[in-house]
Scaffold this active site. Structure first.
Site, mmCIF file in Angstrom:
data_model
loop_
_atom_site.group_PDB
_atom_site.id
_atom_site.type_symbol
_atom_site.label_atom_id
_atom_site.label_comp_id
_atom_site.label_asym_id
_atom_site.label_seq_id
_atom_site.Cartn_x
_atom_site.Cartn_y
_atom_site.Cartn_z
ATOM 1 N N LYS A 117 39.350 8.242 -23.364
ATOM 2 C CA LYS A 117 39.377 9.360 -22.530
ATOM 3 C C LYS A 117 40.698 9.480 -22.079
ATOM 4 O O LYS A 117 41.213 10.809 -21.682
ATOM 5 C CB LYS A 117 38.440 9.390 -21.423
ATOM 6 C CG LYS A 117 36.925 9.340 -21.898
ATOM 7 C CD LYS A 117 36.159 10.254 -20.962
ATOM 8 C CE LYS A 117 34.735 10.335 -21.353
ATOM 9 N NZ LYS A 117 33.755 10.752 -20.619
ATOM 10 N N LYS A 199 29.743 10.641 -33.288
ATOM 11 C CA LYS A 199 28.508 10.782 -32.478
ATOM 12 C C LYS A 199 28.298 12.395 -32.339
ATOM 13 O O LYS A 199 29.324 13.121 -31.896
ATOM 14 C CB LYS A 199 28.528 9.844 -31.252
ATOM 15 C CG LYS A 199 27.107 10.137 -30.332
ATOM 16 C CD LYS A 199 27.457 9.148 -29.185
ATOM 17 C CE LYS A 199 26.705 9.795 -27.996
ATOM 18 N NZ LYS A 199 26.447 8.650 -26.926
ATOM 19 N N LYS A 202 27.704 15.795 -26.316
ATOM 20 C CA LYS A 202 27.497 16.926 -25.624
ATOM 21 C C LYS A 202 28.649 17.603 -24.845
ATOM 22 O O LYS A 202 28.688 18.699 -24.358
ATOM 23 C CB LYS A 202 26.508 16.510 -24.508
ATOM 24 C CG LYS A 202 26.907 15.474 -23.584
ATOM 25 C CD LYS A 202 25.764 15.217 -22.470
ATOM 26 C CE LYS A 202 25.879 14.040 -21.742
ATOM 27 N NZ LYS A 202 26.973 13.320 -21.485
HETATM 28 N N1 TRP Z 1 28.106 6.372 -18.593
HETATM 29 C C1 TRP Z 1 26.722 7.106 -19.113
HETATM 30 C C2 TRP Z 1 27.290 8.119 -20.079
HETATM 31 O O1 TRP Z 1 28.438 8.269 -20.236
HETATM 32 C C3 TRP Z 1 25.790 7.664 -17.965
HETATM 33 C C4 TRP Z 1 25.662 6.686 -16.768
HETATM 34 C C5 TRP Z 1 26.184 6.561 -15.715
HETATM 35 C C6 TRP Z 1 24.714 5.543 -17.044
HETATM 36 N N2 TRP Z 1 25.602 5.531 -15.010
HETATM 37 C C7 TRP Z 1 24.767 5.042 -15.630
HETATM 38 C C8 TRP Z 1 23.830 5.075 -18.114
HETATM 39 C C9 TRP Z 1 23.714 3.847 -15.371
HETATM 40 C C10 TRP Z 1 23.053 3.927 -17.975
HETATM 41 C C11 TRP Z 1 22.979 3.394 -16.515
HETATM 42 O O2 TRP Z 1 26.401 8.493 -20.827
#
Ligand code: TRP
Length: 337
Positions: A117, A199, A202
């Protein structure tokens, strides 16, 4: 008040930074809805995480509500699952700060997503992007879940969460339950239709080979007719992720939508080429997404209902989260209020 249940607990979140895709549904949400009987499930819209990348405020607000409507339309029954908006449960940001102080600079620097990122948003490499994994660790550890289903790309973050929790427990005793990432096998990775080695994302814009849950049938059919297939001379429907990533991705999608095995799909299209296969996959996807699109559209018009769901969700989540946060504050030496 939330009841104490003997059920195992499961938790996951998705950032409302883009529209949910066919990949989000087949790879994640569809599997979640089947778990509600067995697990006490918590799902949230990770809006705190979304702002690590600049968002248009009106779009973020709309997408957060749309995501909630789509979760429900995908089968996550709010009576059986706790659905909430991350920023409504202030304990996330609070524990996130504490865990920042137990996450090492070196560890955070090694995260693939951070490196990725930062190179994509070179003009906005902010602190939140860097400490994203400690906030994510807080999301998880507040609820002491047994299972954290995530995509392959998030496994590293759950592993770091494990490291942070172990470090904290090592100092203060058993405060956190150590989480296990769970990457579901079936449909775990739906790839882009135009670049089947990446992948289906979104966050990217249209024309990058993604299908969103709200796409109209004509759009879906067009995207599948244009889907990249492989340049091998065989032109036959056969599963081989290495040599035939395009066709294999389409087979994964078709299998997930119809319940047919790869062998059955190969038999169904024996003697027919990619040209015959692609629109069939499109039709299967149209029929899979139709009820979801219709129900989500209906729910988006019922703001009072959505409000009721996210308020109750935040209340239930906050009750669980507060217990953990209070314990953590006490352990680190904060004076009780
Ligand atoms: N970081 C995950 C993503 O980008 C989203 C996410 C934030 C998450 N907190 C989380 C996933 C805690 C599982 C558990 O999709």
């Amino acid at each position: 008040m939330a009841e104490e249940t003997a059920k195992k607990r499961m938790l996951s979140g998705i950032k409302p930074s883009g529209d949910l895709t066919l990949g989000s549904y087949l790879g994640a949400i569809k599997n979640w809805s089947a778990r509600a009987e067995e697990y006490d499930c918590f799902y949230f819209m990770a809006d705190l995480h979304a702002i690590t990348v600049r968002q248009n405020p009106a779009d973020l607000r709309r997408r957060t509500l749309e995501q909630l409507a789509q979760y429900i339309a995908c089968g996550l029954d709010p009576e059986k699952n706790t659905l909430f908006i991350q920023s409504h449960v202030h304990q996330h940001a609070e524990l996130g700060w504490v865990l920042d102080c137990y996450s090492m600079f070196g560890e955070l620097s090694r995260m693939t997503q951070f490196k990725d990122k930062s190179s994509k948003n070179a003009d906005n490499i902010n602190g939140g992007l860097f400490t994203y994994p400690s906030l994510m660790a807080a999301d998880i550890l507040l609820y002491q879940p047994d299972l954290v289903p995530v995509g392959e790309d998030q496994k590293q973050h759950v592993e770091l969460c494990h490291t942070i929790a172990r470090r904290f427990n090592g100092i203060y005793g058993d405060v956190f339950k150590l989480p296990e990432p769970f990457v579901p096998k079936v449909g775990a990775r739906i790839m882009s239709l135009t670049n089947p080695t990446a992948k289906m994302s979104k966050s990217e814009n249209e024309d990058t080979g993604r299908i969103t849950l709200m796409d109209a049938p004509e759009v879906i059919m067009r995207q599948f007719k244009r889907a990249i297939t492989d340049s091998d001379t065989e032109n036959c429907v056969h599963y081989d992720r290495e040599k035939k990533p395009g066709v294999s991705n389409l087979m994964t999608i078709y299998s997930a939508c119809t319940g047919k095995s790869f062998a059955e799909i190969e038999a169904e299209f024996a003697g027919q080429g990619y040209g015959a296969f692609k629109p069939k996959v499109g039709e299967a996807v149209v029929e899979t997404l139709r009820p979801i699109r219709e129900e989500a559209t209906r729910l988006m018009k019922d703001k009072a209902y959505l409000e009721n769901v996210y308020r109750q969700g935040a209340e239930k989540a906050g009750y669980v989260a507060e217990k953990t946060l209070r314990k953590v504050y006490k352990k680190v030496g904060f004076v009780a209020r």
